[in-house]
Design a protein around this motif. Sequence first.
Motif, short mmCIF file in Angstrom:
data_model
loop_
_atom_site.label_atom_id
_atom_site.label_comp_id
_atom_site.label_asym_id
_atom_site.label_seq_id
_atom_site.Cartn_x
_atom_site.Cartn_y
_atom_site.Cartn_z
N MET A 1 -9.13 55.01 -31.36
CA MET A 1 -7.72 55.49 -31.38
C MET A 1 -6.76 54.40 -31.47
N LYS A 2 -7.04 53.38 -30.78
CA LYS A 2 -6.09 52.15 -30.68
C LYS A 2 -5.82 51.63 -31.97
N ASN A 3 -7.15 51.44 -32.83
CA ASN A 3 -7.15 50.79 -34.04
C ASN A 3 -6.27 51.76 -34.86
N LYS A 4 -6.63 52.81 -34.85
CA LYS A 4 -5.74 53.91 -35.84
C LYS A 4 -4.29 53.85 -35.49
N LEU A 5 -3.86 53.77 -34.32
CA LEU A 5 -2.48 53.64 -34.19
C LEU A 5 -1.92 52.41 -34.70
N GLU A 6 -2.60 51.21 -34.42
CA GLU A 6 -2.08 50.04 -35.01
C GLU A 6 -2.08 50.03 -36.52
N ILE A 7 -2.85 50.69 -37.27
CA ILE A 7 -2.77 50.98 -38.62
C ILE A 7 -1.51 51.58 -39.07
N LEU A 8 -1.32 52.66 -38.45
CA LEU A 8 -0.31 53.71 -38.57
C LEU A 8 0.96 52.95 -38.32
N ARG A 9 1.38 52.25 -37.43
CA ARG A 9 2.39 51.48 -36.98
C ARG A 9 2.88 50.55 -38.18
N GLY A 18 9.58 55.79 -34.23
CA GLY A 18 9.55 55.63 -32.68
C GLY A 18 7.93 55.22 -32.28
N GLU A 19 7.97 55.19 -31.13
CA GLU A 19 6.46 54.69 -30.68
C GLU A 19 5.40 55.98 -30.15
N ASN A 20 5.85 57.00 -30.09
CA ASN A 20 5.20 58.05 -29.59
C ASN A 20 4.14 58.66 -30.78
N ASN A 126 13.45 63.41 -40.17
CA ASN A 126 14.49 62.67 -41.15
C ASN A 126 14.09 61.38 -41.65
N GLN A 127 13.72 60.64 -40.45
CA GLN A 127 12.95 59.19 -40.82
C GLN A 127 11.83 59.28 -41.61
N LEU A 128 11.06 60.14 -41.67
CA LEU A 128 9.87 60.23 -42.62
C LEU A 128 10.31 60.71 -44.06
N ILE A 129 11.13 61.62 -43.98
CA ILE A 129 11.73 61.80 -45.55
C ILE A 129 12.14 60.66 -46.40
#
Length: 218
Positions: A1-9, A18-20, A126-129
């Motif tokens: 999961m950690k690796n996935k979150l690093e990619i997504l960031r 944000g970070e959550n 809104n940020q995603l859009i």
Amino acid sequence: MKNKLEILRNIKLFEEVGENFEAMLQCLGSEEKNYIKGEIIILTGNPVSSVGILLSGEIQIIQEDYMGNRSILTELKPGHIFGETFACAGVTKSPVTVLATADSTVLFIGIQRIITTCPSSCRFHNQLIENLLKIIARKNMLINRKNQLLSLRTIRDKVLSYLSLQAEKKGCPQFEISYTRNELADFLCVDRSALSRVLSTLKTEGIIDYHNKQFKLL
């Protein structure tokens, strides 16, 4: 999961959200799927309603005409997204096939979950859009650039233009391309044998040097 979150960031879609990430992915109803090498992720003619995020592996975006001639539009590495333009356009039939060229893991997010504010009014929507619009605009610029490359009259011009773009992208006259010869021919929409002859001629003339996927502009 950690690796996935690093990619997504590090993905443009999630800039400044944000970070959550775990809570955000849950709100977006994301779904993770695994594919083996050679498996089709999206088939031409099928509807596209989700944005795909490549977490691991490699995929190619391929287009075939009525006669079965294949053209590789692009190749994607982990961290890239795909399908967003078709999903936003609401196409009922995908004009391309997405193929796993290595064992791959893809995270899918329904486009409506991205562009529609949820009942909780999560601030990241809104940020995603905004991020999604920027991604689509940048990809349109890349498509225009490839169209300019393919509009060149000779295979020689196409090859030199493509290699120059790769050198510019890498910031170095020596670089490695991701395509095999067959794949490069499909990408440039040229005959495989003719491509090999042009590459050999350019090498003999001292304009380029190469070995397999390694190239150098001289």
